[in-house]
Every structure is written in C-alpha cells, then in structure tokens.
Design a protein around this motif. Structure first.
Motif, PDB file in Angstrom:
ATOM      1  N   THR A 297      -2.894   8.353   0.305  1.00  0.00           N
ATOM      2  CA  THR A 297      -1.788   7.392   0.237  1.00  0.00           C
ATOM      3  C   THR A 297      -0.611   7.858   1.095  1.00  0.00           C
TER       4      THR A 297
ATOM      5  N   ASP B 208       0.831  -1.205   0.000  1.00  0.00           N
ATOM      6  CA  ASP B 208       0.000   0.000   0.000  1.00  0.00           C
ATOM      7  C   ASP B 208       0.867   1.258   0.000  1.00  0.00           C
TER       8      ASP B 208
ATOM      9  N   LYS C 232       1.430   7.160   8.542  1.00  0.00           N
ATOM     10  CA  LYS C 232       0.919   6.529   9.764  1.00  0.00           C
ATOM     11  C   LYS C 232       1.506   5.136   9.939  1.00  0.00           C
ATOM     12  N   ARG C 233       1.577   4.383   8.841  1.00  0.00           N
ATOM     13  CA  ARG C 233       2.046   3.009   8.916  1.00  0.00           C
ATOM     14  C   ARG C 233       3.481   2.966   9.430  1.00  0.00           C
TER      15      ARG C 233
ATOM     16  N   ARG D 284      -1.508   7.374   4.764  1.00  0.00           N
ATOM     17  CA  ARG D 284      -1.442   5.984   5.231  1.00  0.00           C
ATOM     18  C   ARG D 284      -0.004   5.551   5.439  1.00  0.00           C
TER      19      ARG D 284
ATOM     20  N   GLU E  74      -0.461  15.295   2.597  1.00  0.00           N
ATOM     21  CA  GLU E  74      -1.700  14.643   3.027  1.00  0.00           C
ATOM     22  C   GLU E  74      -2.836  15.649   3.181  1.00  0.00           C
TER      23      GLU E  74
ATOM     24  N   GLY F 241      -9.658   8.510   7.924  1.00  0.00           N
ATOM     25  CA  GLY F 241      -8.329   8.824   7.419  1.00  0.00           C
ATOM     26  C   GLY F 241      -8.072  10.298   7.195  1.00  0.00           C
TER      27      GLY F 241
END
Ligand SMILES: [Zn+2]
Lengths: 721, 367
Positions: free
Chosen positions: A230, A188, A236-237, A233, A249, B163
């Motif tokens: 994207t 991802d 954060k990941r 994410r 973002e 999100g």
C-alpha cells in the motif's frame, strides 16, 4: 547511506578492532561499506550501500546488530524508558478502519513541549552525518530513523480535530503534504486522519496543516506499521519517494513502533514537557501473526551441505555452527523431533513446505524448527536461512570446486552462418559497429521494411529514440554522418543486429525480431578511388556466394512496386534475390535523403535480411576436375545499343550453351568519346574455351566465335574492327 | 687488351706439358677472380676465347705448330681441359652477374605499403566471443532470446513479484500500448539476459549448462560508464548436486582464463531476486596485481559480476512447464557479467559511448 562508527560502537561496546577492519568485515558479510572517511576524534563515517532486501540494516542499530552477529558480541538494548506519565481519564482514541493495510499504530501525547533547535548528541550527530537540522521535535523523528530505522511522525496535537482514524482516502479528497504540494487522493491511498480530515499519507509523507511549528505546544507522536504494498502504491501514484516510504515498502519491524515512539518522545522531552497518559498501541492480531509472530520454518542441516558444498577446511558446516549462526541472527532454533522424523511430521511443523508439495521421504534427516526475528521479514524460507549461514560464515571460506559434466555442447543453428558473414565482411574491409536500438519516428517511417510496422516505445529515452529500429540503415547513416563530421572521409562499416516490427493496430500484440545486416561505405573506403556501385555489388556477391543458393541474381524495381525502398537512388540501386526471394537491397542513398541529412559526400548503403539468408545452407566446397588441356582465349569487341544491358549480352552468349565455354567476362566497358557513336557502348567480352578431354581444334574455336558474334549481333551489336 | 705473349714450353714430356698448362691455368684463375660486371665478364671472354685475338687460340696455335706429331694428341686433350676451365669460370661468373640489375631500378622501400585493410571486429563482439568460448570449453552451450520480452519472463518468473521494490533497480523501457494487457504479458525491453534462463529451462529438462550473450536495455541516463544500451553474458548451470562451491570454482576458473592465471576472486553477499544465496564477485586487479592503481581505484580489486544459486522460487516457475526442475532434488547456479565493462577494462576504454558511436577512429584500433 551514512553511518557513524562511534554510534555502532555505542551499541556494541565489545568491538575492539579498527573502524577499517569493521568496515571490511561488514562488507564481506554483505553489509557493504563503500567508503571509510576519517572524522578524527569522532571515529569514522561509513558510506554504505545496503541491498534492497536488507531494510533492517539501513540504520545504526541494524548495522550494530550485524556486527554483534559477526563477532558474537552483546548488543546493547535500546533504552525506551520514559518519565512517569500524567494519568488521563480515558486514553486517546485511535481507530484502524483498514486492518489489512495498517497492522499497528502507536500514539503518545506530549504536553507543554518546547520547540527549538536540537542540541547535544542529536545536533552533533546530525552535523557529522550532514543531516539537515530543523527543530527538535522534527529532528527527533529523523534521529530515531537514523538510530533504529523505524519511521515516525510528530503532529501538532492542537491542530487535530478528534481522535486518530486510519482509513482509505475518499475519492477526490485533498491533502496538502509537508513538501507544500496539494494532492488529490485516491481511495487506494491509506491516510492517517482525524475525525474530520486527512492528516498524512500513511507511511509516505505527513500533512502540512498539522506539522510542528515554533508555536507548537502539544504533540502526538505516531509510530506505526503499514502494509508495504500500500505504501509503495501511494508513493508511486503521487511520485513522492521519502525515507519513510523507502523503509515501509521494504517491510518494517512490526515490534518496533512502541520503542521508536518512546525514543522520539524522550528526545522531545529533553527540552521540556511531559507525557500524558499511557501509550496507545493498537495491534491487529492478523498482522502480528503474519510478521513478528509468523510461523517457524523447517530447516535441515543436510540442505546446507547440498546447496553450499564443501568448505575450505574440508569440515563443512556442522549442525552446531549452523545453529549458532542462526541464534546469533536472532532466530530461535528447536529440534523438530528428537528422533528421525517422517515427512508428514516435518510438514506439520513447516506448513510452507507442505504447500510446496514436497514428496514424502523415508528416514529424512531430523529437521529443526526456526522462529524468525521480527526485524527480518525477508527471511521466509529454508533457503533464506541457508543464505544467512553462508553469509555469516563467510563466502570466501567455501572451497572452489568444478562440477563434473557429461552432457553435450550445442551450438546455435545459425552460429556458423553468423560467423561466416562477419568474417567475410571483415575480410572485405568493413569495420564492425554497433548503433542504437532506437530511432526517431521519422526515420522509422522512411526505413521500415513494411509500411506502418515500426514499434513505438512507451517511455522513450528521448524523442529521437521513440521507436524500436525497423531497419539498421538509420543507425548506419547516423554513424557515417558522425564520421564525416569528424573529418573521417573514408569509411566502411557494417552492423549485425536485431530489427523490430509489430502492428500498432492491435496495440503491438507481438513484436517480431529479425536478424539484419547493414553495410555502409563512403569516400575512398577501400583504398582506391571513390566507392562505387560495383564495390557494393562486389561485396554483396562475395557475401551472398558464401551460401549455397541455387540462384543469385540482381535486379531493380521502382520504389512504387514495393519491391525496393524509396530511400535508395532509383537509378543506382539493386535488389539481390536468392532463389527468387529478396535477401538484400543496396545502392546510393537517395539524393533527397542525402540533402535532408546535409551529406556532401556520396554514401552507399546496403541492407541484408539475415533471417532469409540464414535459411540457406553455407556453401560447402566441391572440387571440380581441372583440365590438362590448353585453354583458348578470344576477345570480342562489340558496339551495343545502350538499351542492351550487360546481363542481356551475357545471357545471349550463355544461351549458346557451348560446353567448352569455360567462362566469359566483361574486360572493358567504354562509353562516350570519338570512337563510340551516340546511344551505344563498347563492350570487350573475353571468352575462355577449354575442354577436359582434348586439345581444342582451331576450326571448333572459330565456329564458336562465329556463334558468339552472331548472338551479340541479334541484340543489335556490331563487331568493332 | 693486354698482350702477354706466349708462355714458354720447355719440352714435350708429360711433366713439362703439365707444368706449362698449370701455369696457364693459374693465369686463367687469376684473371677470373674479379668478374663482377657484365663488362668485365665480356673482357675475360674476349681475352681467352676471342676468335681472332683470344689468348687460348694464340697459345694453342703457337704450341701445336711447334709440337711434334706424337705430342699433338696430349696437347689437344690439355687444351680441351683448359677451355672447359675457362668456360666454367665464365659460367660461374655469369650466374653471379645475371642477378645484377641497373641502379635505376632501385626503389624507396621506406614508402608505406599499399594495405588492403581488414575490417575490425567490434570490441564488444570480440570480448563477448572470448567470454563465451571460455564457457564453451567448460561444457556450456550457447543460447539466445528475444530483446523484447514479456513482463513474465523479464521479472515475474525471475521472482520479481509485481509491485516489488526490486523492480526499481532495473528501470525499464516499455513497448507502447501495452496497458490493456495483463501485466505478465506486457512487452518491454529486457533489462537483463536472465529471461533466457527461464526460456531455456522451460524447453529442456535438467541438466543444463548454457551461456547467453545479448544486448539489454535500461531507462538510465547515459554517462561515461552507463549507457541505456549494453551487453551481458549470462550463464546457468543446473544439475543434481550443484553447489555454491561449484559456482565459486567455475567463476574463479573463468576469470583466470579471461584475465590470466594470477587473478584471484573473492565473493561478497549480494541480492538478486532470482538467486539465493547471491553474490557479487571481485577479481584482484589484473593491472597492478592487487597493489592498487588508478584502474582499481587503488583498492586492488575490481567488481566484475553478479551470481548466485538459482532461487527455488525460480525453479517453481519453471516447474509449471518442466516438472524435472524440483528444487528438492536439483540445484544450480547462475551468473551474469557486463560485456561493456569488461571490454572497457581490458582495452582501457574511458567512455562507454564510444562503443555505440561507430567512430572509425575508435573502431580501427581493434583491427
Ligand atoms: Zn589496480
């Protein structure tokens, strides 16, 4: 974020007011300047607090644009010119494999650059902004971010193997990032890669192996536009939040990459080197259409009036003012139709409205079609434009009005009950406290009303706060312990709050919330001697008698019965039942629990289940007839066996059902001493006889007295001389 | 007892009798003047009315003995009058002296009273009630909602999409074991009282005026002014024709009620996902009147609440259950304020932790 006023003034030369006035004007328009610090000859440093929706204003050019909008002044265009490029046979290869995740990618090659410390204006502004300088090529990317907000990246071109590929990471693919951390990537994640390897986590952080070093000779400058979700994410990941990810973002300017790329290149070239080939600029048309070229939105001046209301000057916001503000913000405004439009026509112009299913209106006011600036991705709807108009016009230039109201005011059904409980406890001398909503797992296990019903927090503040409190008692105990530790030996507290329960077996499908009351007392809390059981029972009686139950009684059960908790002293605690159901339990804290908490002083606790109590109505006063006849008092002093409780004795007297018996009460209870034989106690029972109809005759009273004595004797009682 | 002898009586005519009795009456009045103590009173009584040596008896014995028969009746009447005067003086003095008590009964009234102390209402509850009452007087009903909320009510329906970066501003404590549920059903500690806006509108068609007090939680580190547990009062007003000017007027009025009529308000653009336009509200410092002091960090203004016009997207979520919330027809505003902050400001509380400590030394000051 730090901003230099001198840099703003460079972009908007027309500003003539003071820095402080500029700061105030920006703040009143929502570009908040929290602090202004004097830099002497270098103007002022503004400490900014920009709201998350305004990523466009998180840089000098963005704030300059705001200033230009406010004052109606000209904004200097950014100078993106570069020296002529050395021609190449074929352009550098850039391939976007994920057009949904990467909307635009620009690449420029710089040859024979000289890596060294930054000089001139870059060095000076870094110093004023307390930005750490690293080396000119790296500083150039950071400088451009500060200048116009678009994140860029510089690669050591000689470390690249083949052209640039923007693709998803491969499962388990490794990347050592600039912070020195070796990361395992996820499919991802979007990466900027060459033909062989990942070079960086797109929009988040660059890679270690291709970073600029003092030995770097040739550079590839990247400026791109990545999908906000994207980037978020990935950030954060991998728990890596960078200035770049923060901006991407939130939605960067789709038109910015070529300009940002040129600005970075210009700065690097100042120390030497040359541009090779033309800028490679790969644009995904769908992304362009979603952002910079997104459809115009419908706008009606009538909506401005409907939502914002009257202005201080009474004139309201005119169509001309509204259009002027929108144009200053960079919007294009066109009349949707010269004549009155129908709803259908307006919907054609405004697909977003059509999708909302707006009902057709006759003779709707003529609308306008507004095209939106590429740097303001937060503007999507008519209401966004209305907010912009209010903001630029000035919130404080609207009138203060009060809306008319013809409805009714509804009280919560239990509001009066709650206030009665609070009032009663305050009058009884308990002080109101509020404790933590959370407790430790061990306390949750001890104090939960039902076993295994406490709810765990997934990300608790601390280990001691791992559970949602199933009871207010642990919090109450903690507060009493705190007071004792601070030499407050006399304390009476209550807390009214929510307790929680759920079922861990089903993964807390639901969490039940119940209003609960806890009371706690210790020391000489009520002025007299040490707090005793009777003080707590008296408080409970007073409290519970505010409610109109048919019956209220107190009893006691062993903890094993499940009817009473194990944290109470088994011999010095009671349950209160209203209409046969438990509403409270109270008593002395169990000595073992007191020991565990190192309590040196006896602590009394009570818990009232307000959810059950609130099912009862509040007692309404009902006046009974007052007797005009004399009352006759008789005292009975009896020795009773210990096994006969007061309740049993009183019950026997009550069972005589003498209508003239107005009341009875224990006036004195004595145990031990010479006068009282082992295994017995002395009860002085005072009884009052009175009739509403007549004066009582002596013989009647004598007869009733004989009955009272008889009732006590059947229990094994002996009248004392 | 002194022996004053029998006063002279010149003759038996009415005038001569009157003169003689007037002289005796003056003597009575003189001797009755200083009857304060019980002893003095008894002395007076014995002097005039004593059975054996009483002066009245001595005079009447002497005069009646000497009187001719026709003078006895007028003499007797005058003696009765004189006796009544003596008794009246005695009674009057008696009324005064019966109020006197022995010195030994005097106590030290400077000793402290034995107080049955009332409990103190918690400053947060007190402040919360004060705020709620202001809005109740403006036609607002009171609403409440759960402290454990779903992601849908706490975030999604308030226009915080999954999100979205705006969620970062409200660090959330979550209930354990929610991972297998769809995001919108996951349980968390509500981070604001705003979900009750949605719950209220879902249950009640417009118009709505509601004020919502409640406890909220965030996963924030505690310091002097921040606590992971705090209290908010939320407000919502929805009807046809509600404007931003109404929002301004309502909050200006409420702040004047809360802090005094000289307080002014000013509004700044801000951002909340569930309102648009959004605003932060400052009040002129109620402590220095705007001149600048320590409490307002010398700015003259104190930021106190957030507010805005209800975002049409929020009405969109509500419309799924209550079609009456058509953003083309109705409009509304919402506001929220921190009860802790207001209480701290009003009462000069320096540490937010005190509010949740149960420390009696602190709490008792609110009795
Ligand atoms: Zn002040």
């Amino acid at each position: 974020m730090k901003i230099l006023s001198s840099w703003i003034r460079e972009f908007v030369p027309g500003i003539t007011i003071t820095d402080r006035q500029l700061a105030d004007d920006l703040t009143l328009r929502g570009i908040a300047v929290d602090g202004v610090f004097d830099l002497g000859a270098h103007g002022s440093l503004f400490e900014m607090d920009i709201t998350t929706n305004r990523v466009d204003a998180m840089n000098h050019y963005g704030i300059a644009r705001e200033a230009a909008t406010i004052y109606g002044l000209a904004l200097k265009p950014l100078d993106a010119s570069l020296p002529p490029a050395k021609a190449t046979a074929k352009p550098f290869s850039v391939r976007i494999e994920e057009p949904k995740l990467c909307g635009r990618f620009t690449a420029r090659l710089l040859r024979n650059v000289k890596i060294g410390p930054s000089t001139g204006i870059v060095a000076e502004r870094f110093r004023l902004l307390e930005q750490k300088a690293i080396a000119n090529a790296v500083d150039a990317t950071n400088y451009v971010t500060l200048a116009m907000g678009h994140p860029t990246h510089a690669f050591d071109l000689d470390k690249l193997e083949g052209g640039i590929v923007i693709r998803r990471a491969r499962k388990g693919e490794k990347l050592k990032t600039l912070d020195g951390v070796e990361r395992t990537l996820d499919p991802d994640d979007l990466v900027v890669a060459d033909e062989k390897k990942a070079l960086g986590l797109a929009g988040v952080i660059g890679g270690w192996d291709t970073m600029i070093t003092p030995e770097t000779k040739n550079i590839l400058v990247e400026a791109a536009w990545f999908d906000p979700a994207t980037v978020r994410r990935s950030s954060k990941r991998h728990l890596v939040h960078t200035d770049a990810s923060h901006r991407f973002e939130r939605g960067a300017d789709f038109n910015a990459p070529p300009v940002a790329n040129a600005l970075v290149s210009r700065i690097i070239l100042e120390a030497g080197g040359a541009v090779e080939g033309e800028l490679v600029d790969v644009v995904i048309p769908e992304a362009d259409a979603r952002t910079a070229k997104r459809a115009s939105i419908g706008f009606r001046v009538s909506e401005v009036e409907r939502i914002l209301g009257p202005t201080e000057d009474g004139a309201g916001i005119s169509a001309a003012t509204a259009v002027d503000i929108l144009r200053r913000l960079g919007c294009g405004v066109e009349d949707a139709a010269r004549t009155e439009t129908t709803a259908t026509q307006r919907q054609d112009l405004d697909p977003s409205r059509a999708s909302l299913g707006e009902p057709p209106q006759k003779s709707a006011p003529s609308g306008q079609a507004v095209t939106l600036p590429s740097w303001r991705l937060d503007l999507e709807r008519e209401i966004d434009l209305i907010e912009e108009i209010a903001r630029v016009y000035g919130y404080n230039r609207f009138r203060n009005t009060l809306p008319p109201f013809a409805g009714t005011v509804v009280e919560l059904p239990w509001a009066e009950k709650e206030s009665t409980v609070r009032r009663t406890l305050l009058a009884l001398g308990f002080n109101e406290a509020i404790s933590s909503t959370f407790c430790a797992a061990q306390d949750a296990a001890i104090f939960a009303r039902e076993p295994d019903s406490a709810v765990a927090i997934g990300n608790p503040l601390s280990e001691e706060a791992g559970m949602l409190r199933p009871s207010l008692v642990p919090g109450m105990l903690e507060m009493l312990v705190l007071n004792l530790s601070r030499d407050v030996d006399d304390a009476a507290l209550f807390e009214m709050g929510t307790t929680f329960s759920g079922n861990p077996e089903n993964g807390y499908a639901r969490v039940e919330e119940r209003p609960t009351l806890a009371i706690g007392a210790t020391g000489h809390a009520f002025g007299g001697g040490d707090v005793e059981f009777s003080d707590m029972k008296g408080a409970m009686e007073e409290l519970l008698s505010r409610f109109a139950a048919r019956s209220l009684y107190f009893d006691r059960f062993p903890a094993a019965s499940g009817l009473m908790p194990a944290w109470l002293h088994p011999g010095r605690s009671a349950r209160a039942a209203v209409d046969g159901g438990t509403v409270a339990w109270f008593g002395q804290l169990h000595p073992a629990e007191a020991e565990r908490r190192k309590l040196k002083q006896t602590v009394w606790l009570g818990e009232v289940w307000l959810d059950r109590l609130y099912k009862q109505e509040l007692r309404q006063p009902a006046v009974r007839e007052l007797s005009r006849f004399q009352a006759v008092r008789r005292d009975f002093s009896v020795l009773l066996p210990e096994r006969v409780t007061y309740a049993a004795a009183a019950g026997a007297v009550e069972a005589l059902a003498i209508p003239e018996m107005q009341s009875y009460a224990a006036k004195e209870v004595l145990r031990g001493g010479k006068q009282i034989p082992e295994g017995q106690y002395s009860l002085l029972l005072g009884v009052v006889f009175q009739s509403n109809e007549r004066t009582l005759r002596e013989e009647e009273v004598q007869e009733w007295s004989r009955q009272v004595v008889g009732a006590l004797e059947t229990l094994g009682g002996k009248l004392r001389a | 007892m002194q022996d004053d002898g029998i006063p002279a009586l010149r003759g038996w005519s009415e005038a001569e009798l009157d003169a003689a009795f007037a002289a005796v009456a003056r003597e009575v009045e003189t001797s009755a003047r200083a009857l304060t103590s019980a002893d003095e009173k008894e002395e007076f009584r014995l002097r005039w009315l004593g059975r054996k040596q009483g002066r009245l008896k001595a005079i009447s014995d002497a005069w009646l003995k000497a009187a001719p028969a026709e003078a006895k009746k007028p003499l007797g009447q005058r003696f009765n009058t004189l006796k009544a005067l003596i008794e009246a003086r005695l009674e009057a003095s008696s009324a005064a002296t019966s109020m006197s008590v022995p010195d030994s009964e005097t106590i030290d009234i400077t000793l402290p009273g034995r107080r049955r102390r009332l409990g103190a209402e918690h400053p947060l509850i007190r402040t919360q009630h004060e705020i709620v009452r202001i809005f109740q007087r403006m036609g607002y009903s009171v609403g409440v909602g759960p402290e454990v909320e779903t992601d849908y009510y706490n975030f999604e329906s308030l226009n915080f999409p999954p999100g979205h970066p705006a969620r970062d501003t409200q660090d959330t404590l979550v209930v354990a074991g929610q991972e297998r549920k769809p995001l919108r059903e996951r349980l968390l500690m509500r981070t604001h009282t705003s979900p009750v806006q949605i719950r209220t509108m879902e249950q009640q068609p417009p118009p709505v005026r509601i004020v919502i007090p409640g406890k909220v939680h965030r996963n924030d580190a505690a310091d002097a002014t921040h606590s992971p547990i705090f209290h908010q009062v939320e407000g919502l007003c929805v009807d046809v024709g509600i404007t931003f000017a109404d929002l301004k007027g309502t909050l200006d009025h409420a702040m004047k009620e809360l802090f005094g009529s000289s307080v002014r308000t000013r509004f700044f653009p801000s951002f909340f996902p569930f309102t648009e336009p959004s605003a932060d509200v400052q009040i002129s410092c109620p402590f220095c009147g705007g001149a600048g002091c320590r409490k307002c960090k010398h700015s003259g203004w104190i930021e106190l609440l957030g507010c805005g016009m209800v975002d049409p997207a929020v009405f969109g979520f509500v419309q799924q259950k209550q079609p009456g919330y058509d953003p083309q027809k109705i409009s509304g505003f919402a506001f929220g304020m921190g009860v802790d902050r207001i209480a701290m400001m009003k009462y000069g509380i320096g540490e937010i932790g005190l509010l949740y400590s149960g420390d009696l030394r602190f709490l008792e000051q609110f009795a």
